[in-house]
Write a protein that holds these residues in place. Structure first.
Motif, mmCIF file in Angstrom:
data_model
loop_
_atom_site.group_PDB
_atom_site.id
_atom_site.type_symbol
_atom_site.label_atom_id
_atom_site.label_comp_id
_atom_site.label_asym_id
_atom_site.label_seq_id
_atom_site.Cartn_x
_atom_site.Cartn_y
_atom_site.Cartn_z
ATOM 1 N N LEU A 6 14.706 30.623 -1.890
ATOM 2 C CA LEU A 6 15.323 30.341 -3.190
ATOM 3 C C LEU A 6 14.989 31.405 -4.227
ATOM 4 O O LEU A 6 15.804 31.693 -5.120
ATOM 5 N N LEU A 7 13.785 31.979 -4.120
ATOM 6 C CA LEU A 7 13.321 32.924 -5.146
ATOM 7 C C LEU A 7 13.336 34.376 -4.670
ATOM 8 O O LEU A 7 12.800 35.251 -5.362
ATOM 9 N N ALA A 8 13.934 34.645 -3.507
ATOM 10 C CA ALA A 8 13.900 35.999 -2.945
ATOM 11 C C ALA A 8 14.473 37.031 -3.915
ATOM 12 O O ALA A 8 13.879 38.095 -4.136
ATOM 13 N N GLY A 9 15.619 36.722 -4.512
ATOM 14 C CA GLY A 9 16.252 37.650 -5.449
ATOM 15 C C GLY A 9 15.384 37.942 -6.666
ATOM 16 O O GLY A 9 15.095 39.105 -6.975
ATOM 17 N N PRO A 10 14.950 36.887 -7.402
ATOM 18 C CA PRO A 10 14.087 37.127 -8.568
ATOM 19 C C PRO A 10 12.778 37.833 -8.224
ATOM 20 O O PRO A 10 12.305 38.662 -9.000
ATOM 21 N N LEU A 15 9.873 43.400 -8.574
ATOM 22 C CA LEU A 15 9.326 44.598 -7.936
ATOM 23 C C LEU A 15 10.011 45.890 -8.390
ATOM 24 O O LEU A 15 9.682 46.962 -7.906
ATOM 25 N N ASN A 16 10.975 45.768 -9.299
ATOM 26 C CA ASN A 16 11.711 46.948 -9.780
ATOM 27 C C ASN A 16 12.394 47.706 -8.643
ATOM 28 O O ASN A 16 12.442 48.941 -8.630
ATOM 29 N N VAL A 17 12.901 46.965 -7.651
ATOM 30 C CA VAL A 17 13.603 47.599 -6.535
ATOM 31 C C VAL A 17 14.896 48.216 -7.047
ATOM 32 O O VAL A 17 15.667 47.573 -7.762
ATOM 33 N N THR A 18 15.140 49.475 -6.689
ATOM 34 C CA THR A 18 16.325 50.166 -7.176
ATOM 35 C C THR A 18 17.601 49.544 -6.617
ATOM 36 O O THR A 18 17.593 48.929 -5.545
ATOM 37 N N ALA A 25 16.827 45.179 1.023
ATOM 38 C CA ALA A 25 15.531 44.505 0.925
ATOM 39 C C ALA A 25 15.702 42.993 0.894
ATOM 40 O O ALA A 25 14.936 42.247 1.515
ATOM 41 N N LEU A 26 16.728 42.529 0.177
ATOM 42 C CA LEU A 26 16.987 41.083 0.078
ATOM 43 C C LEU A 26 17.362 40.502 1.436
ATOM 44 O O LEU A 26 16.872 39.430 1.825
ATOM 45 N N ALA A 27 18.213 41.209 2.183
ATOM 46 C CA ALA A 27 18.621 40.735 3.508
ATOM 47 C C ALA A 27 17.416 40.662 4.441
ATOM 48 O O ALA A 27 17.231 39.667 5.164
ATOM 49 N N TYR A 28 16.589 41.703 4.428
ATOM 50 C CA TYR A 28 15.407 41.721 5.301
ATOM 51 C C TYR A 28 14.468 40.580 4.961
ATOM 52 O O TYR A 28 13.993 39.864 5.851
ATOM 53 N N LEU A 29 14.196 40.382 3.671
ATOM 54 C CA LEU A 29 13.255 39.346 3.248
ATOM 55 C C LEU A 29 13.741 37.959 3.642
ATOM 56 O O LEU A 29 12.969 37.136 4.147
ATOM 57 N N ARG A 30 15.011 37.688 3.433
ATOM 58 C CA ARG A 30 15.537 36.346 3.724
ATOM 59 C C ARG A 30 15.531 36.047 5.219
ATOM 60 O O ARG A 30 15.234 34.918 5.633
ATOM 61 N N ILE A 31 15.849 37.032 6.039
ATOM 62 C CA ILE A 31 15.810 36.825 7.490
ATOM 63 C C ILE A 31 14.363 36.644 7.956
ATOM 64 O O ILE A 31 14.057 35.782 8.781
ATOM 65 N N TYR A 32 13.450 37.450 7.409
ATOM 66 C CA TYR A 32 12.031 37.361 7.782
ATOM 67 C C TYR A 32 11.468 35.985 7.446
ATOM 68 O O TYR A 32 10.688 35.412 8.221
ATOM 69 N N LEU A 33 11.855 35.436 6.293
ATOM 70 C CA LEU A 33 11.349 34.130 5.872
ATOM 71 C C LEU A 33 11.779 33.017 6.828
ATOM 72 O O LEU A 33 11.079 32.012 6.972
ATOM 73 N N ILE A 34 12.930 33.193 7.477
ATOM 74 C CA ILE A 34 13.386 32.204 8.456
ATOM 75 C C ILE A 34 12.366 32.062 9.587
ATOM 76 O O ILE A 34 12.183 30.992 10.165
ATOM 77 N N GLY A 35 11.674 33.159 9.899
ATOM 78 C CA GLY A 35 10.699 33.149 10.988
ATOM 79 C C GLY A 35 9.317 32.662 10.601
ATOM 80 O O GLY A 35 8.399 32.655 11.446
#
Length: 312
Positions: A6-10, A15-18, A25-35
């Protein structure tokens, strides 16, 4: 994992990601969290094996998982063109496989660590013990992560080149950190066993041996600095990236002597069931310094070197 989704984007926004990197980065984080559930399972399983001094089984399974991760990742990226999503998906699949292999071993072993799935339930006394020792240690790690997020945000504010250089160096130094941190886990395991047997003298010997071996490991790992430029070139051959990345390696490796000491001593105290004190001391002494440094020193000296000197 649910809160993270829910908070992946914020969180990435903090992190000041460009903008060019943010969707990946958002796609990687959300898929990783599934695991996350299978990562939790794997961590509990390895803790069971380590409690009887068996570190070979988790290592062997992790080696299989690592090969699978790379192989499946290449297939997803090269053949199916899934990009960063393919890399993240391969990581989740590898984690599922490794946790299932260890679970199979636990269920089908006749040793003292045999697991009977039909007997699953909550033992409230054991749960309280786990929370008493594990919760402060978990909070310690979480607060460390928050401090690292703040440092990473400062790094990202310096541009894409610095981000790439820092990321490349991190991939090298994290390997060294895991080697050094393993002695902390060993110290906690063998201190706990000897404390349970009322052999306090052997507990002290465990601490001395672990610190000595960790010093030797730290000195050996420092050799990496001689090959630092070549190793960084494996990730990005741009001279500026290599130069900035090597600065990080030197700064972080110079801090490992100190971090190794507090990690081993924290493991020693956890072996006695003392978890809150090392957590508080680490949070105040390490995390407090990092956050204060980024808040007050970095704004006046906006350079990568000014950030990195916080580690030693």
């Amino acid at each position: 994992a649910i809160i993270g989704e829910l908070l992946a984007g914020p969180l990435l926004g903090m992190l000041n990601v460009t903008a060019d990197v943010f969707p990946l980065a958002l796609a990687y984080l959300r898929i990783y969290l599934i695991g996350m559930p299978v990562i939790l399972l794997y961590n509990f399983e390895t803790a069971i094996f380590r409690s009887i001094g068996d570190t070979q089984a988790p290592l062997a399974v992790l080696a299989i998982s690592g090969v699978l991760n790379v192989t499946v990742g290449l297939i997803f990226v090269v053949l199916f063109h899934w990009g960063v999503s393919g890399v993240a998906t391969a990581t989740v699949i590898a984690n599922v496989v490794s946790s299932m292999i260890l679970l199979y071993r636990l269920v089908h072993t006749d040793a003292a660590i045999h697991v009977d799935l039909r007997e699953f339930g909550i033992d409230w006394f054991t749960l309280r013990q786990i929370l008493r020792i594990g919760l402060p240690a978990g909070v310690q790690s979480a607060v460390f992560a928050v401090a690292n997020i703040i440092i990473q945000a400062a790094i990202n504010s310096l541009g894409t080149v610095v981000m790439a250089a820092s990321s490349a160096a991190f991939n090298i130094e994290i390997i060294a950190y895991y080697v050094l941190n393993s002695f902390s886990q060993a110290c906690a395991t063998f201190t706990g066993q000897n404390y349970g047997a009322k052999r306090i003298g052997r507990c002290k010997r465990v601490l001395g041996i672990c610190i000595l071996e960790d010093f030797i490991a730290a000195a050996t790992i420092a050799v990496v600095l001689f090959f630092g430029h070549s190793l960084l070139a494996l990730f990005d051959a741009t001279p500026e990236v290599i130069s900035v990345g090597y600065t990080r390696l030197v700064m972080v490796f110079s801090a490992y002597t100190f971090s190794m000491l507090y990690e081993v001593m924290s493991g020693y105290l956890r072996g006695f069931g003392i978890s809150l004190v090392p957590a508080l001391l680490t949070v105040i002494g390490v995390v407090g310094v990092r956050i204060t440094w980024i808040a007050f020193v970095f704004p006046a000296h906006r350079t990568f070197e000014a950030i990195m000197i916080v580690y030693p």
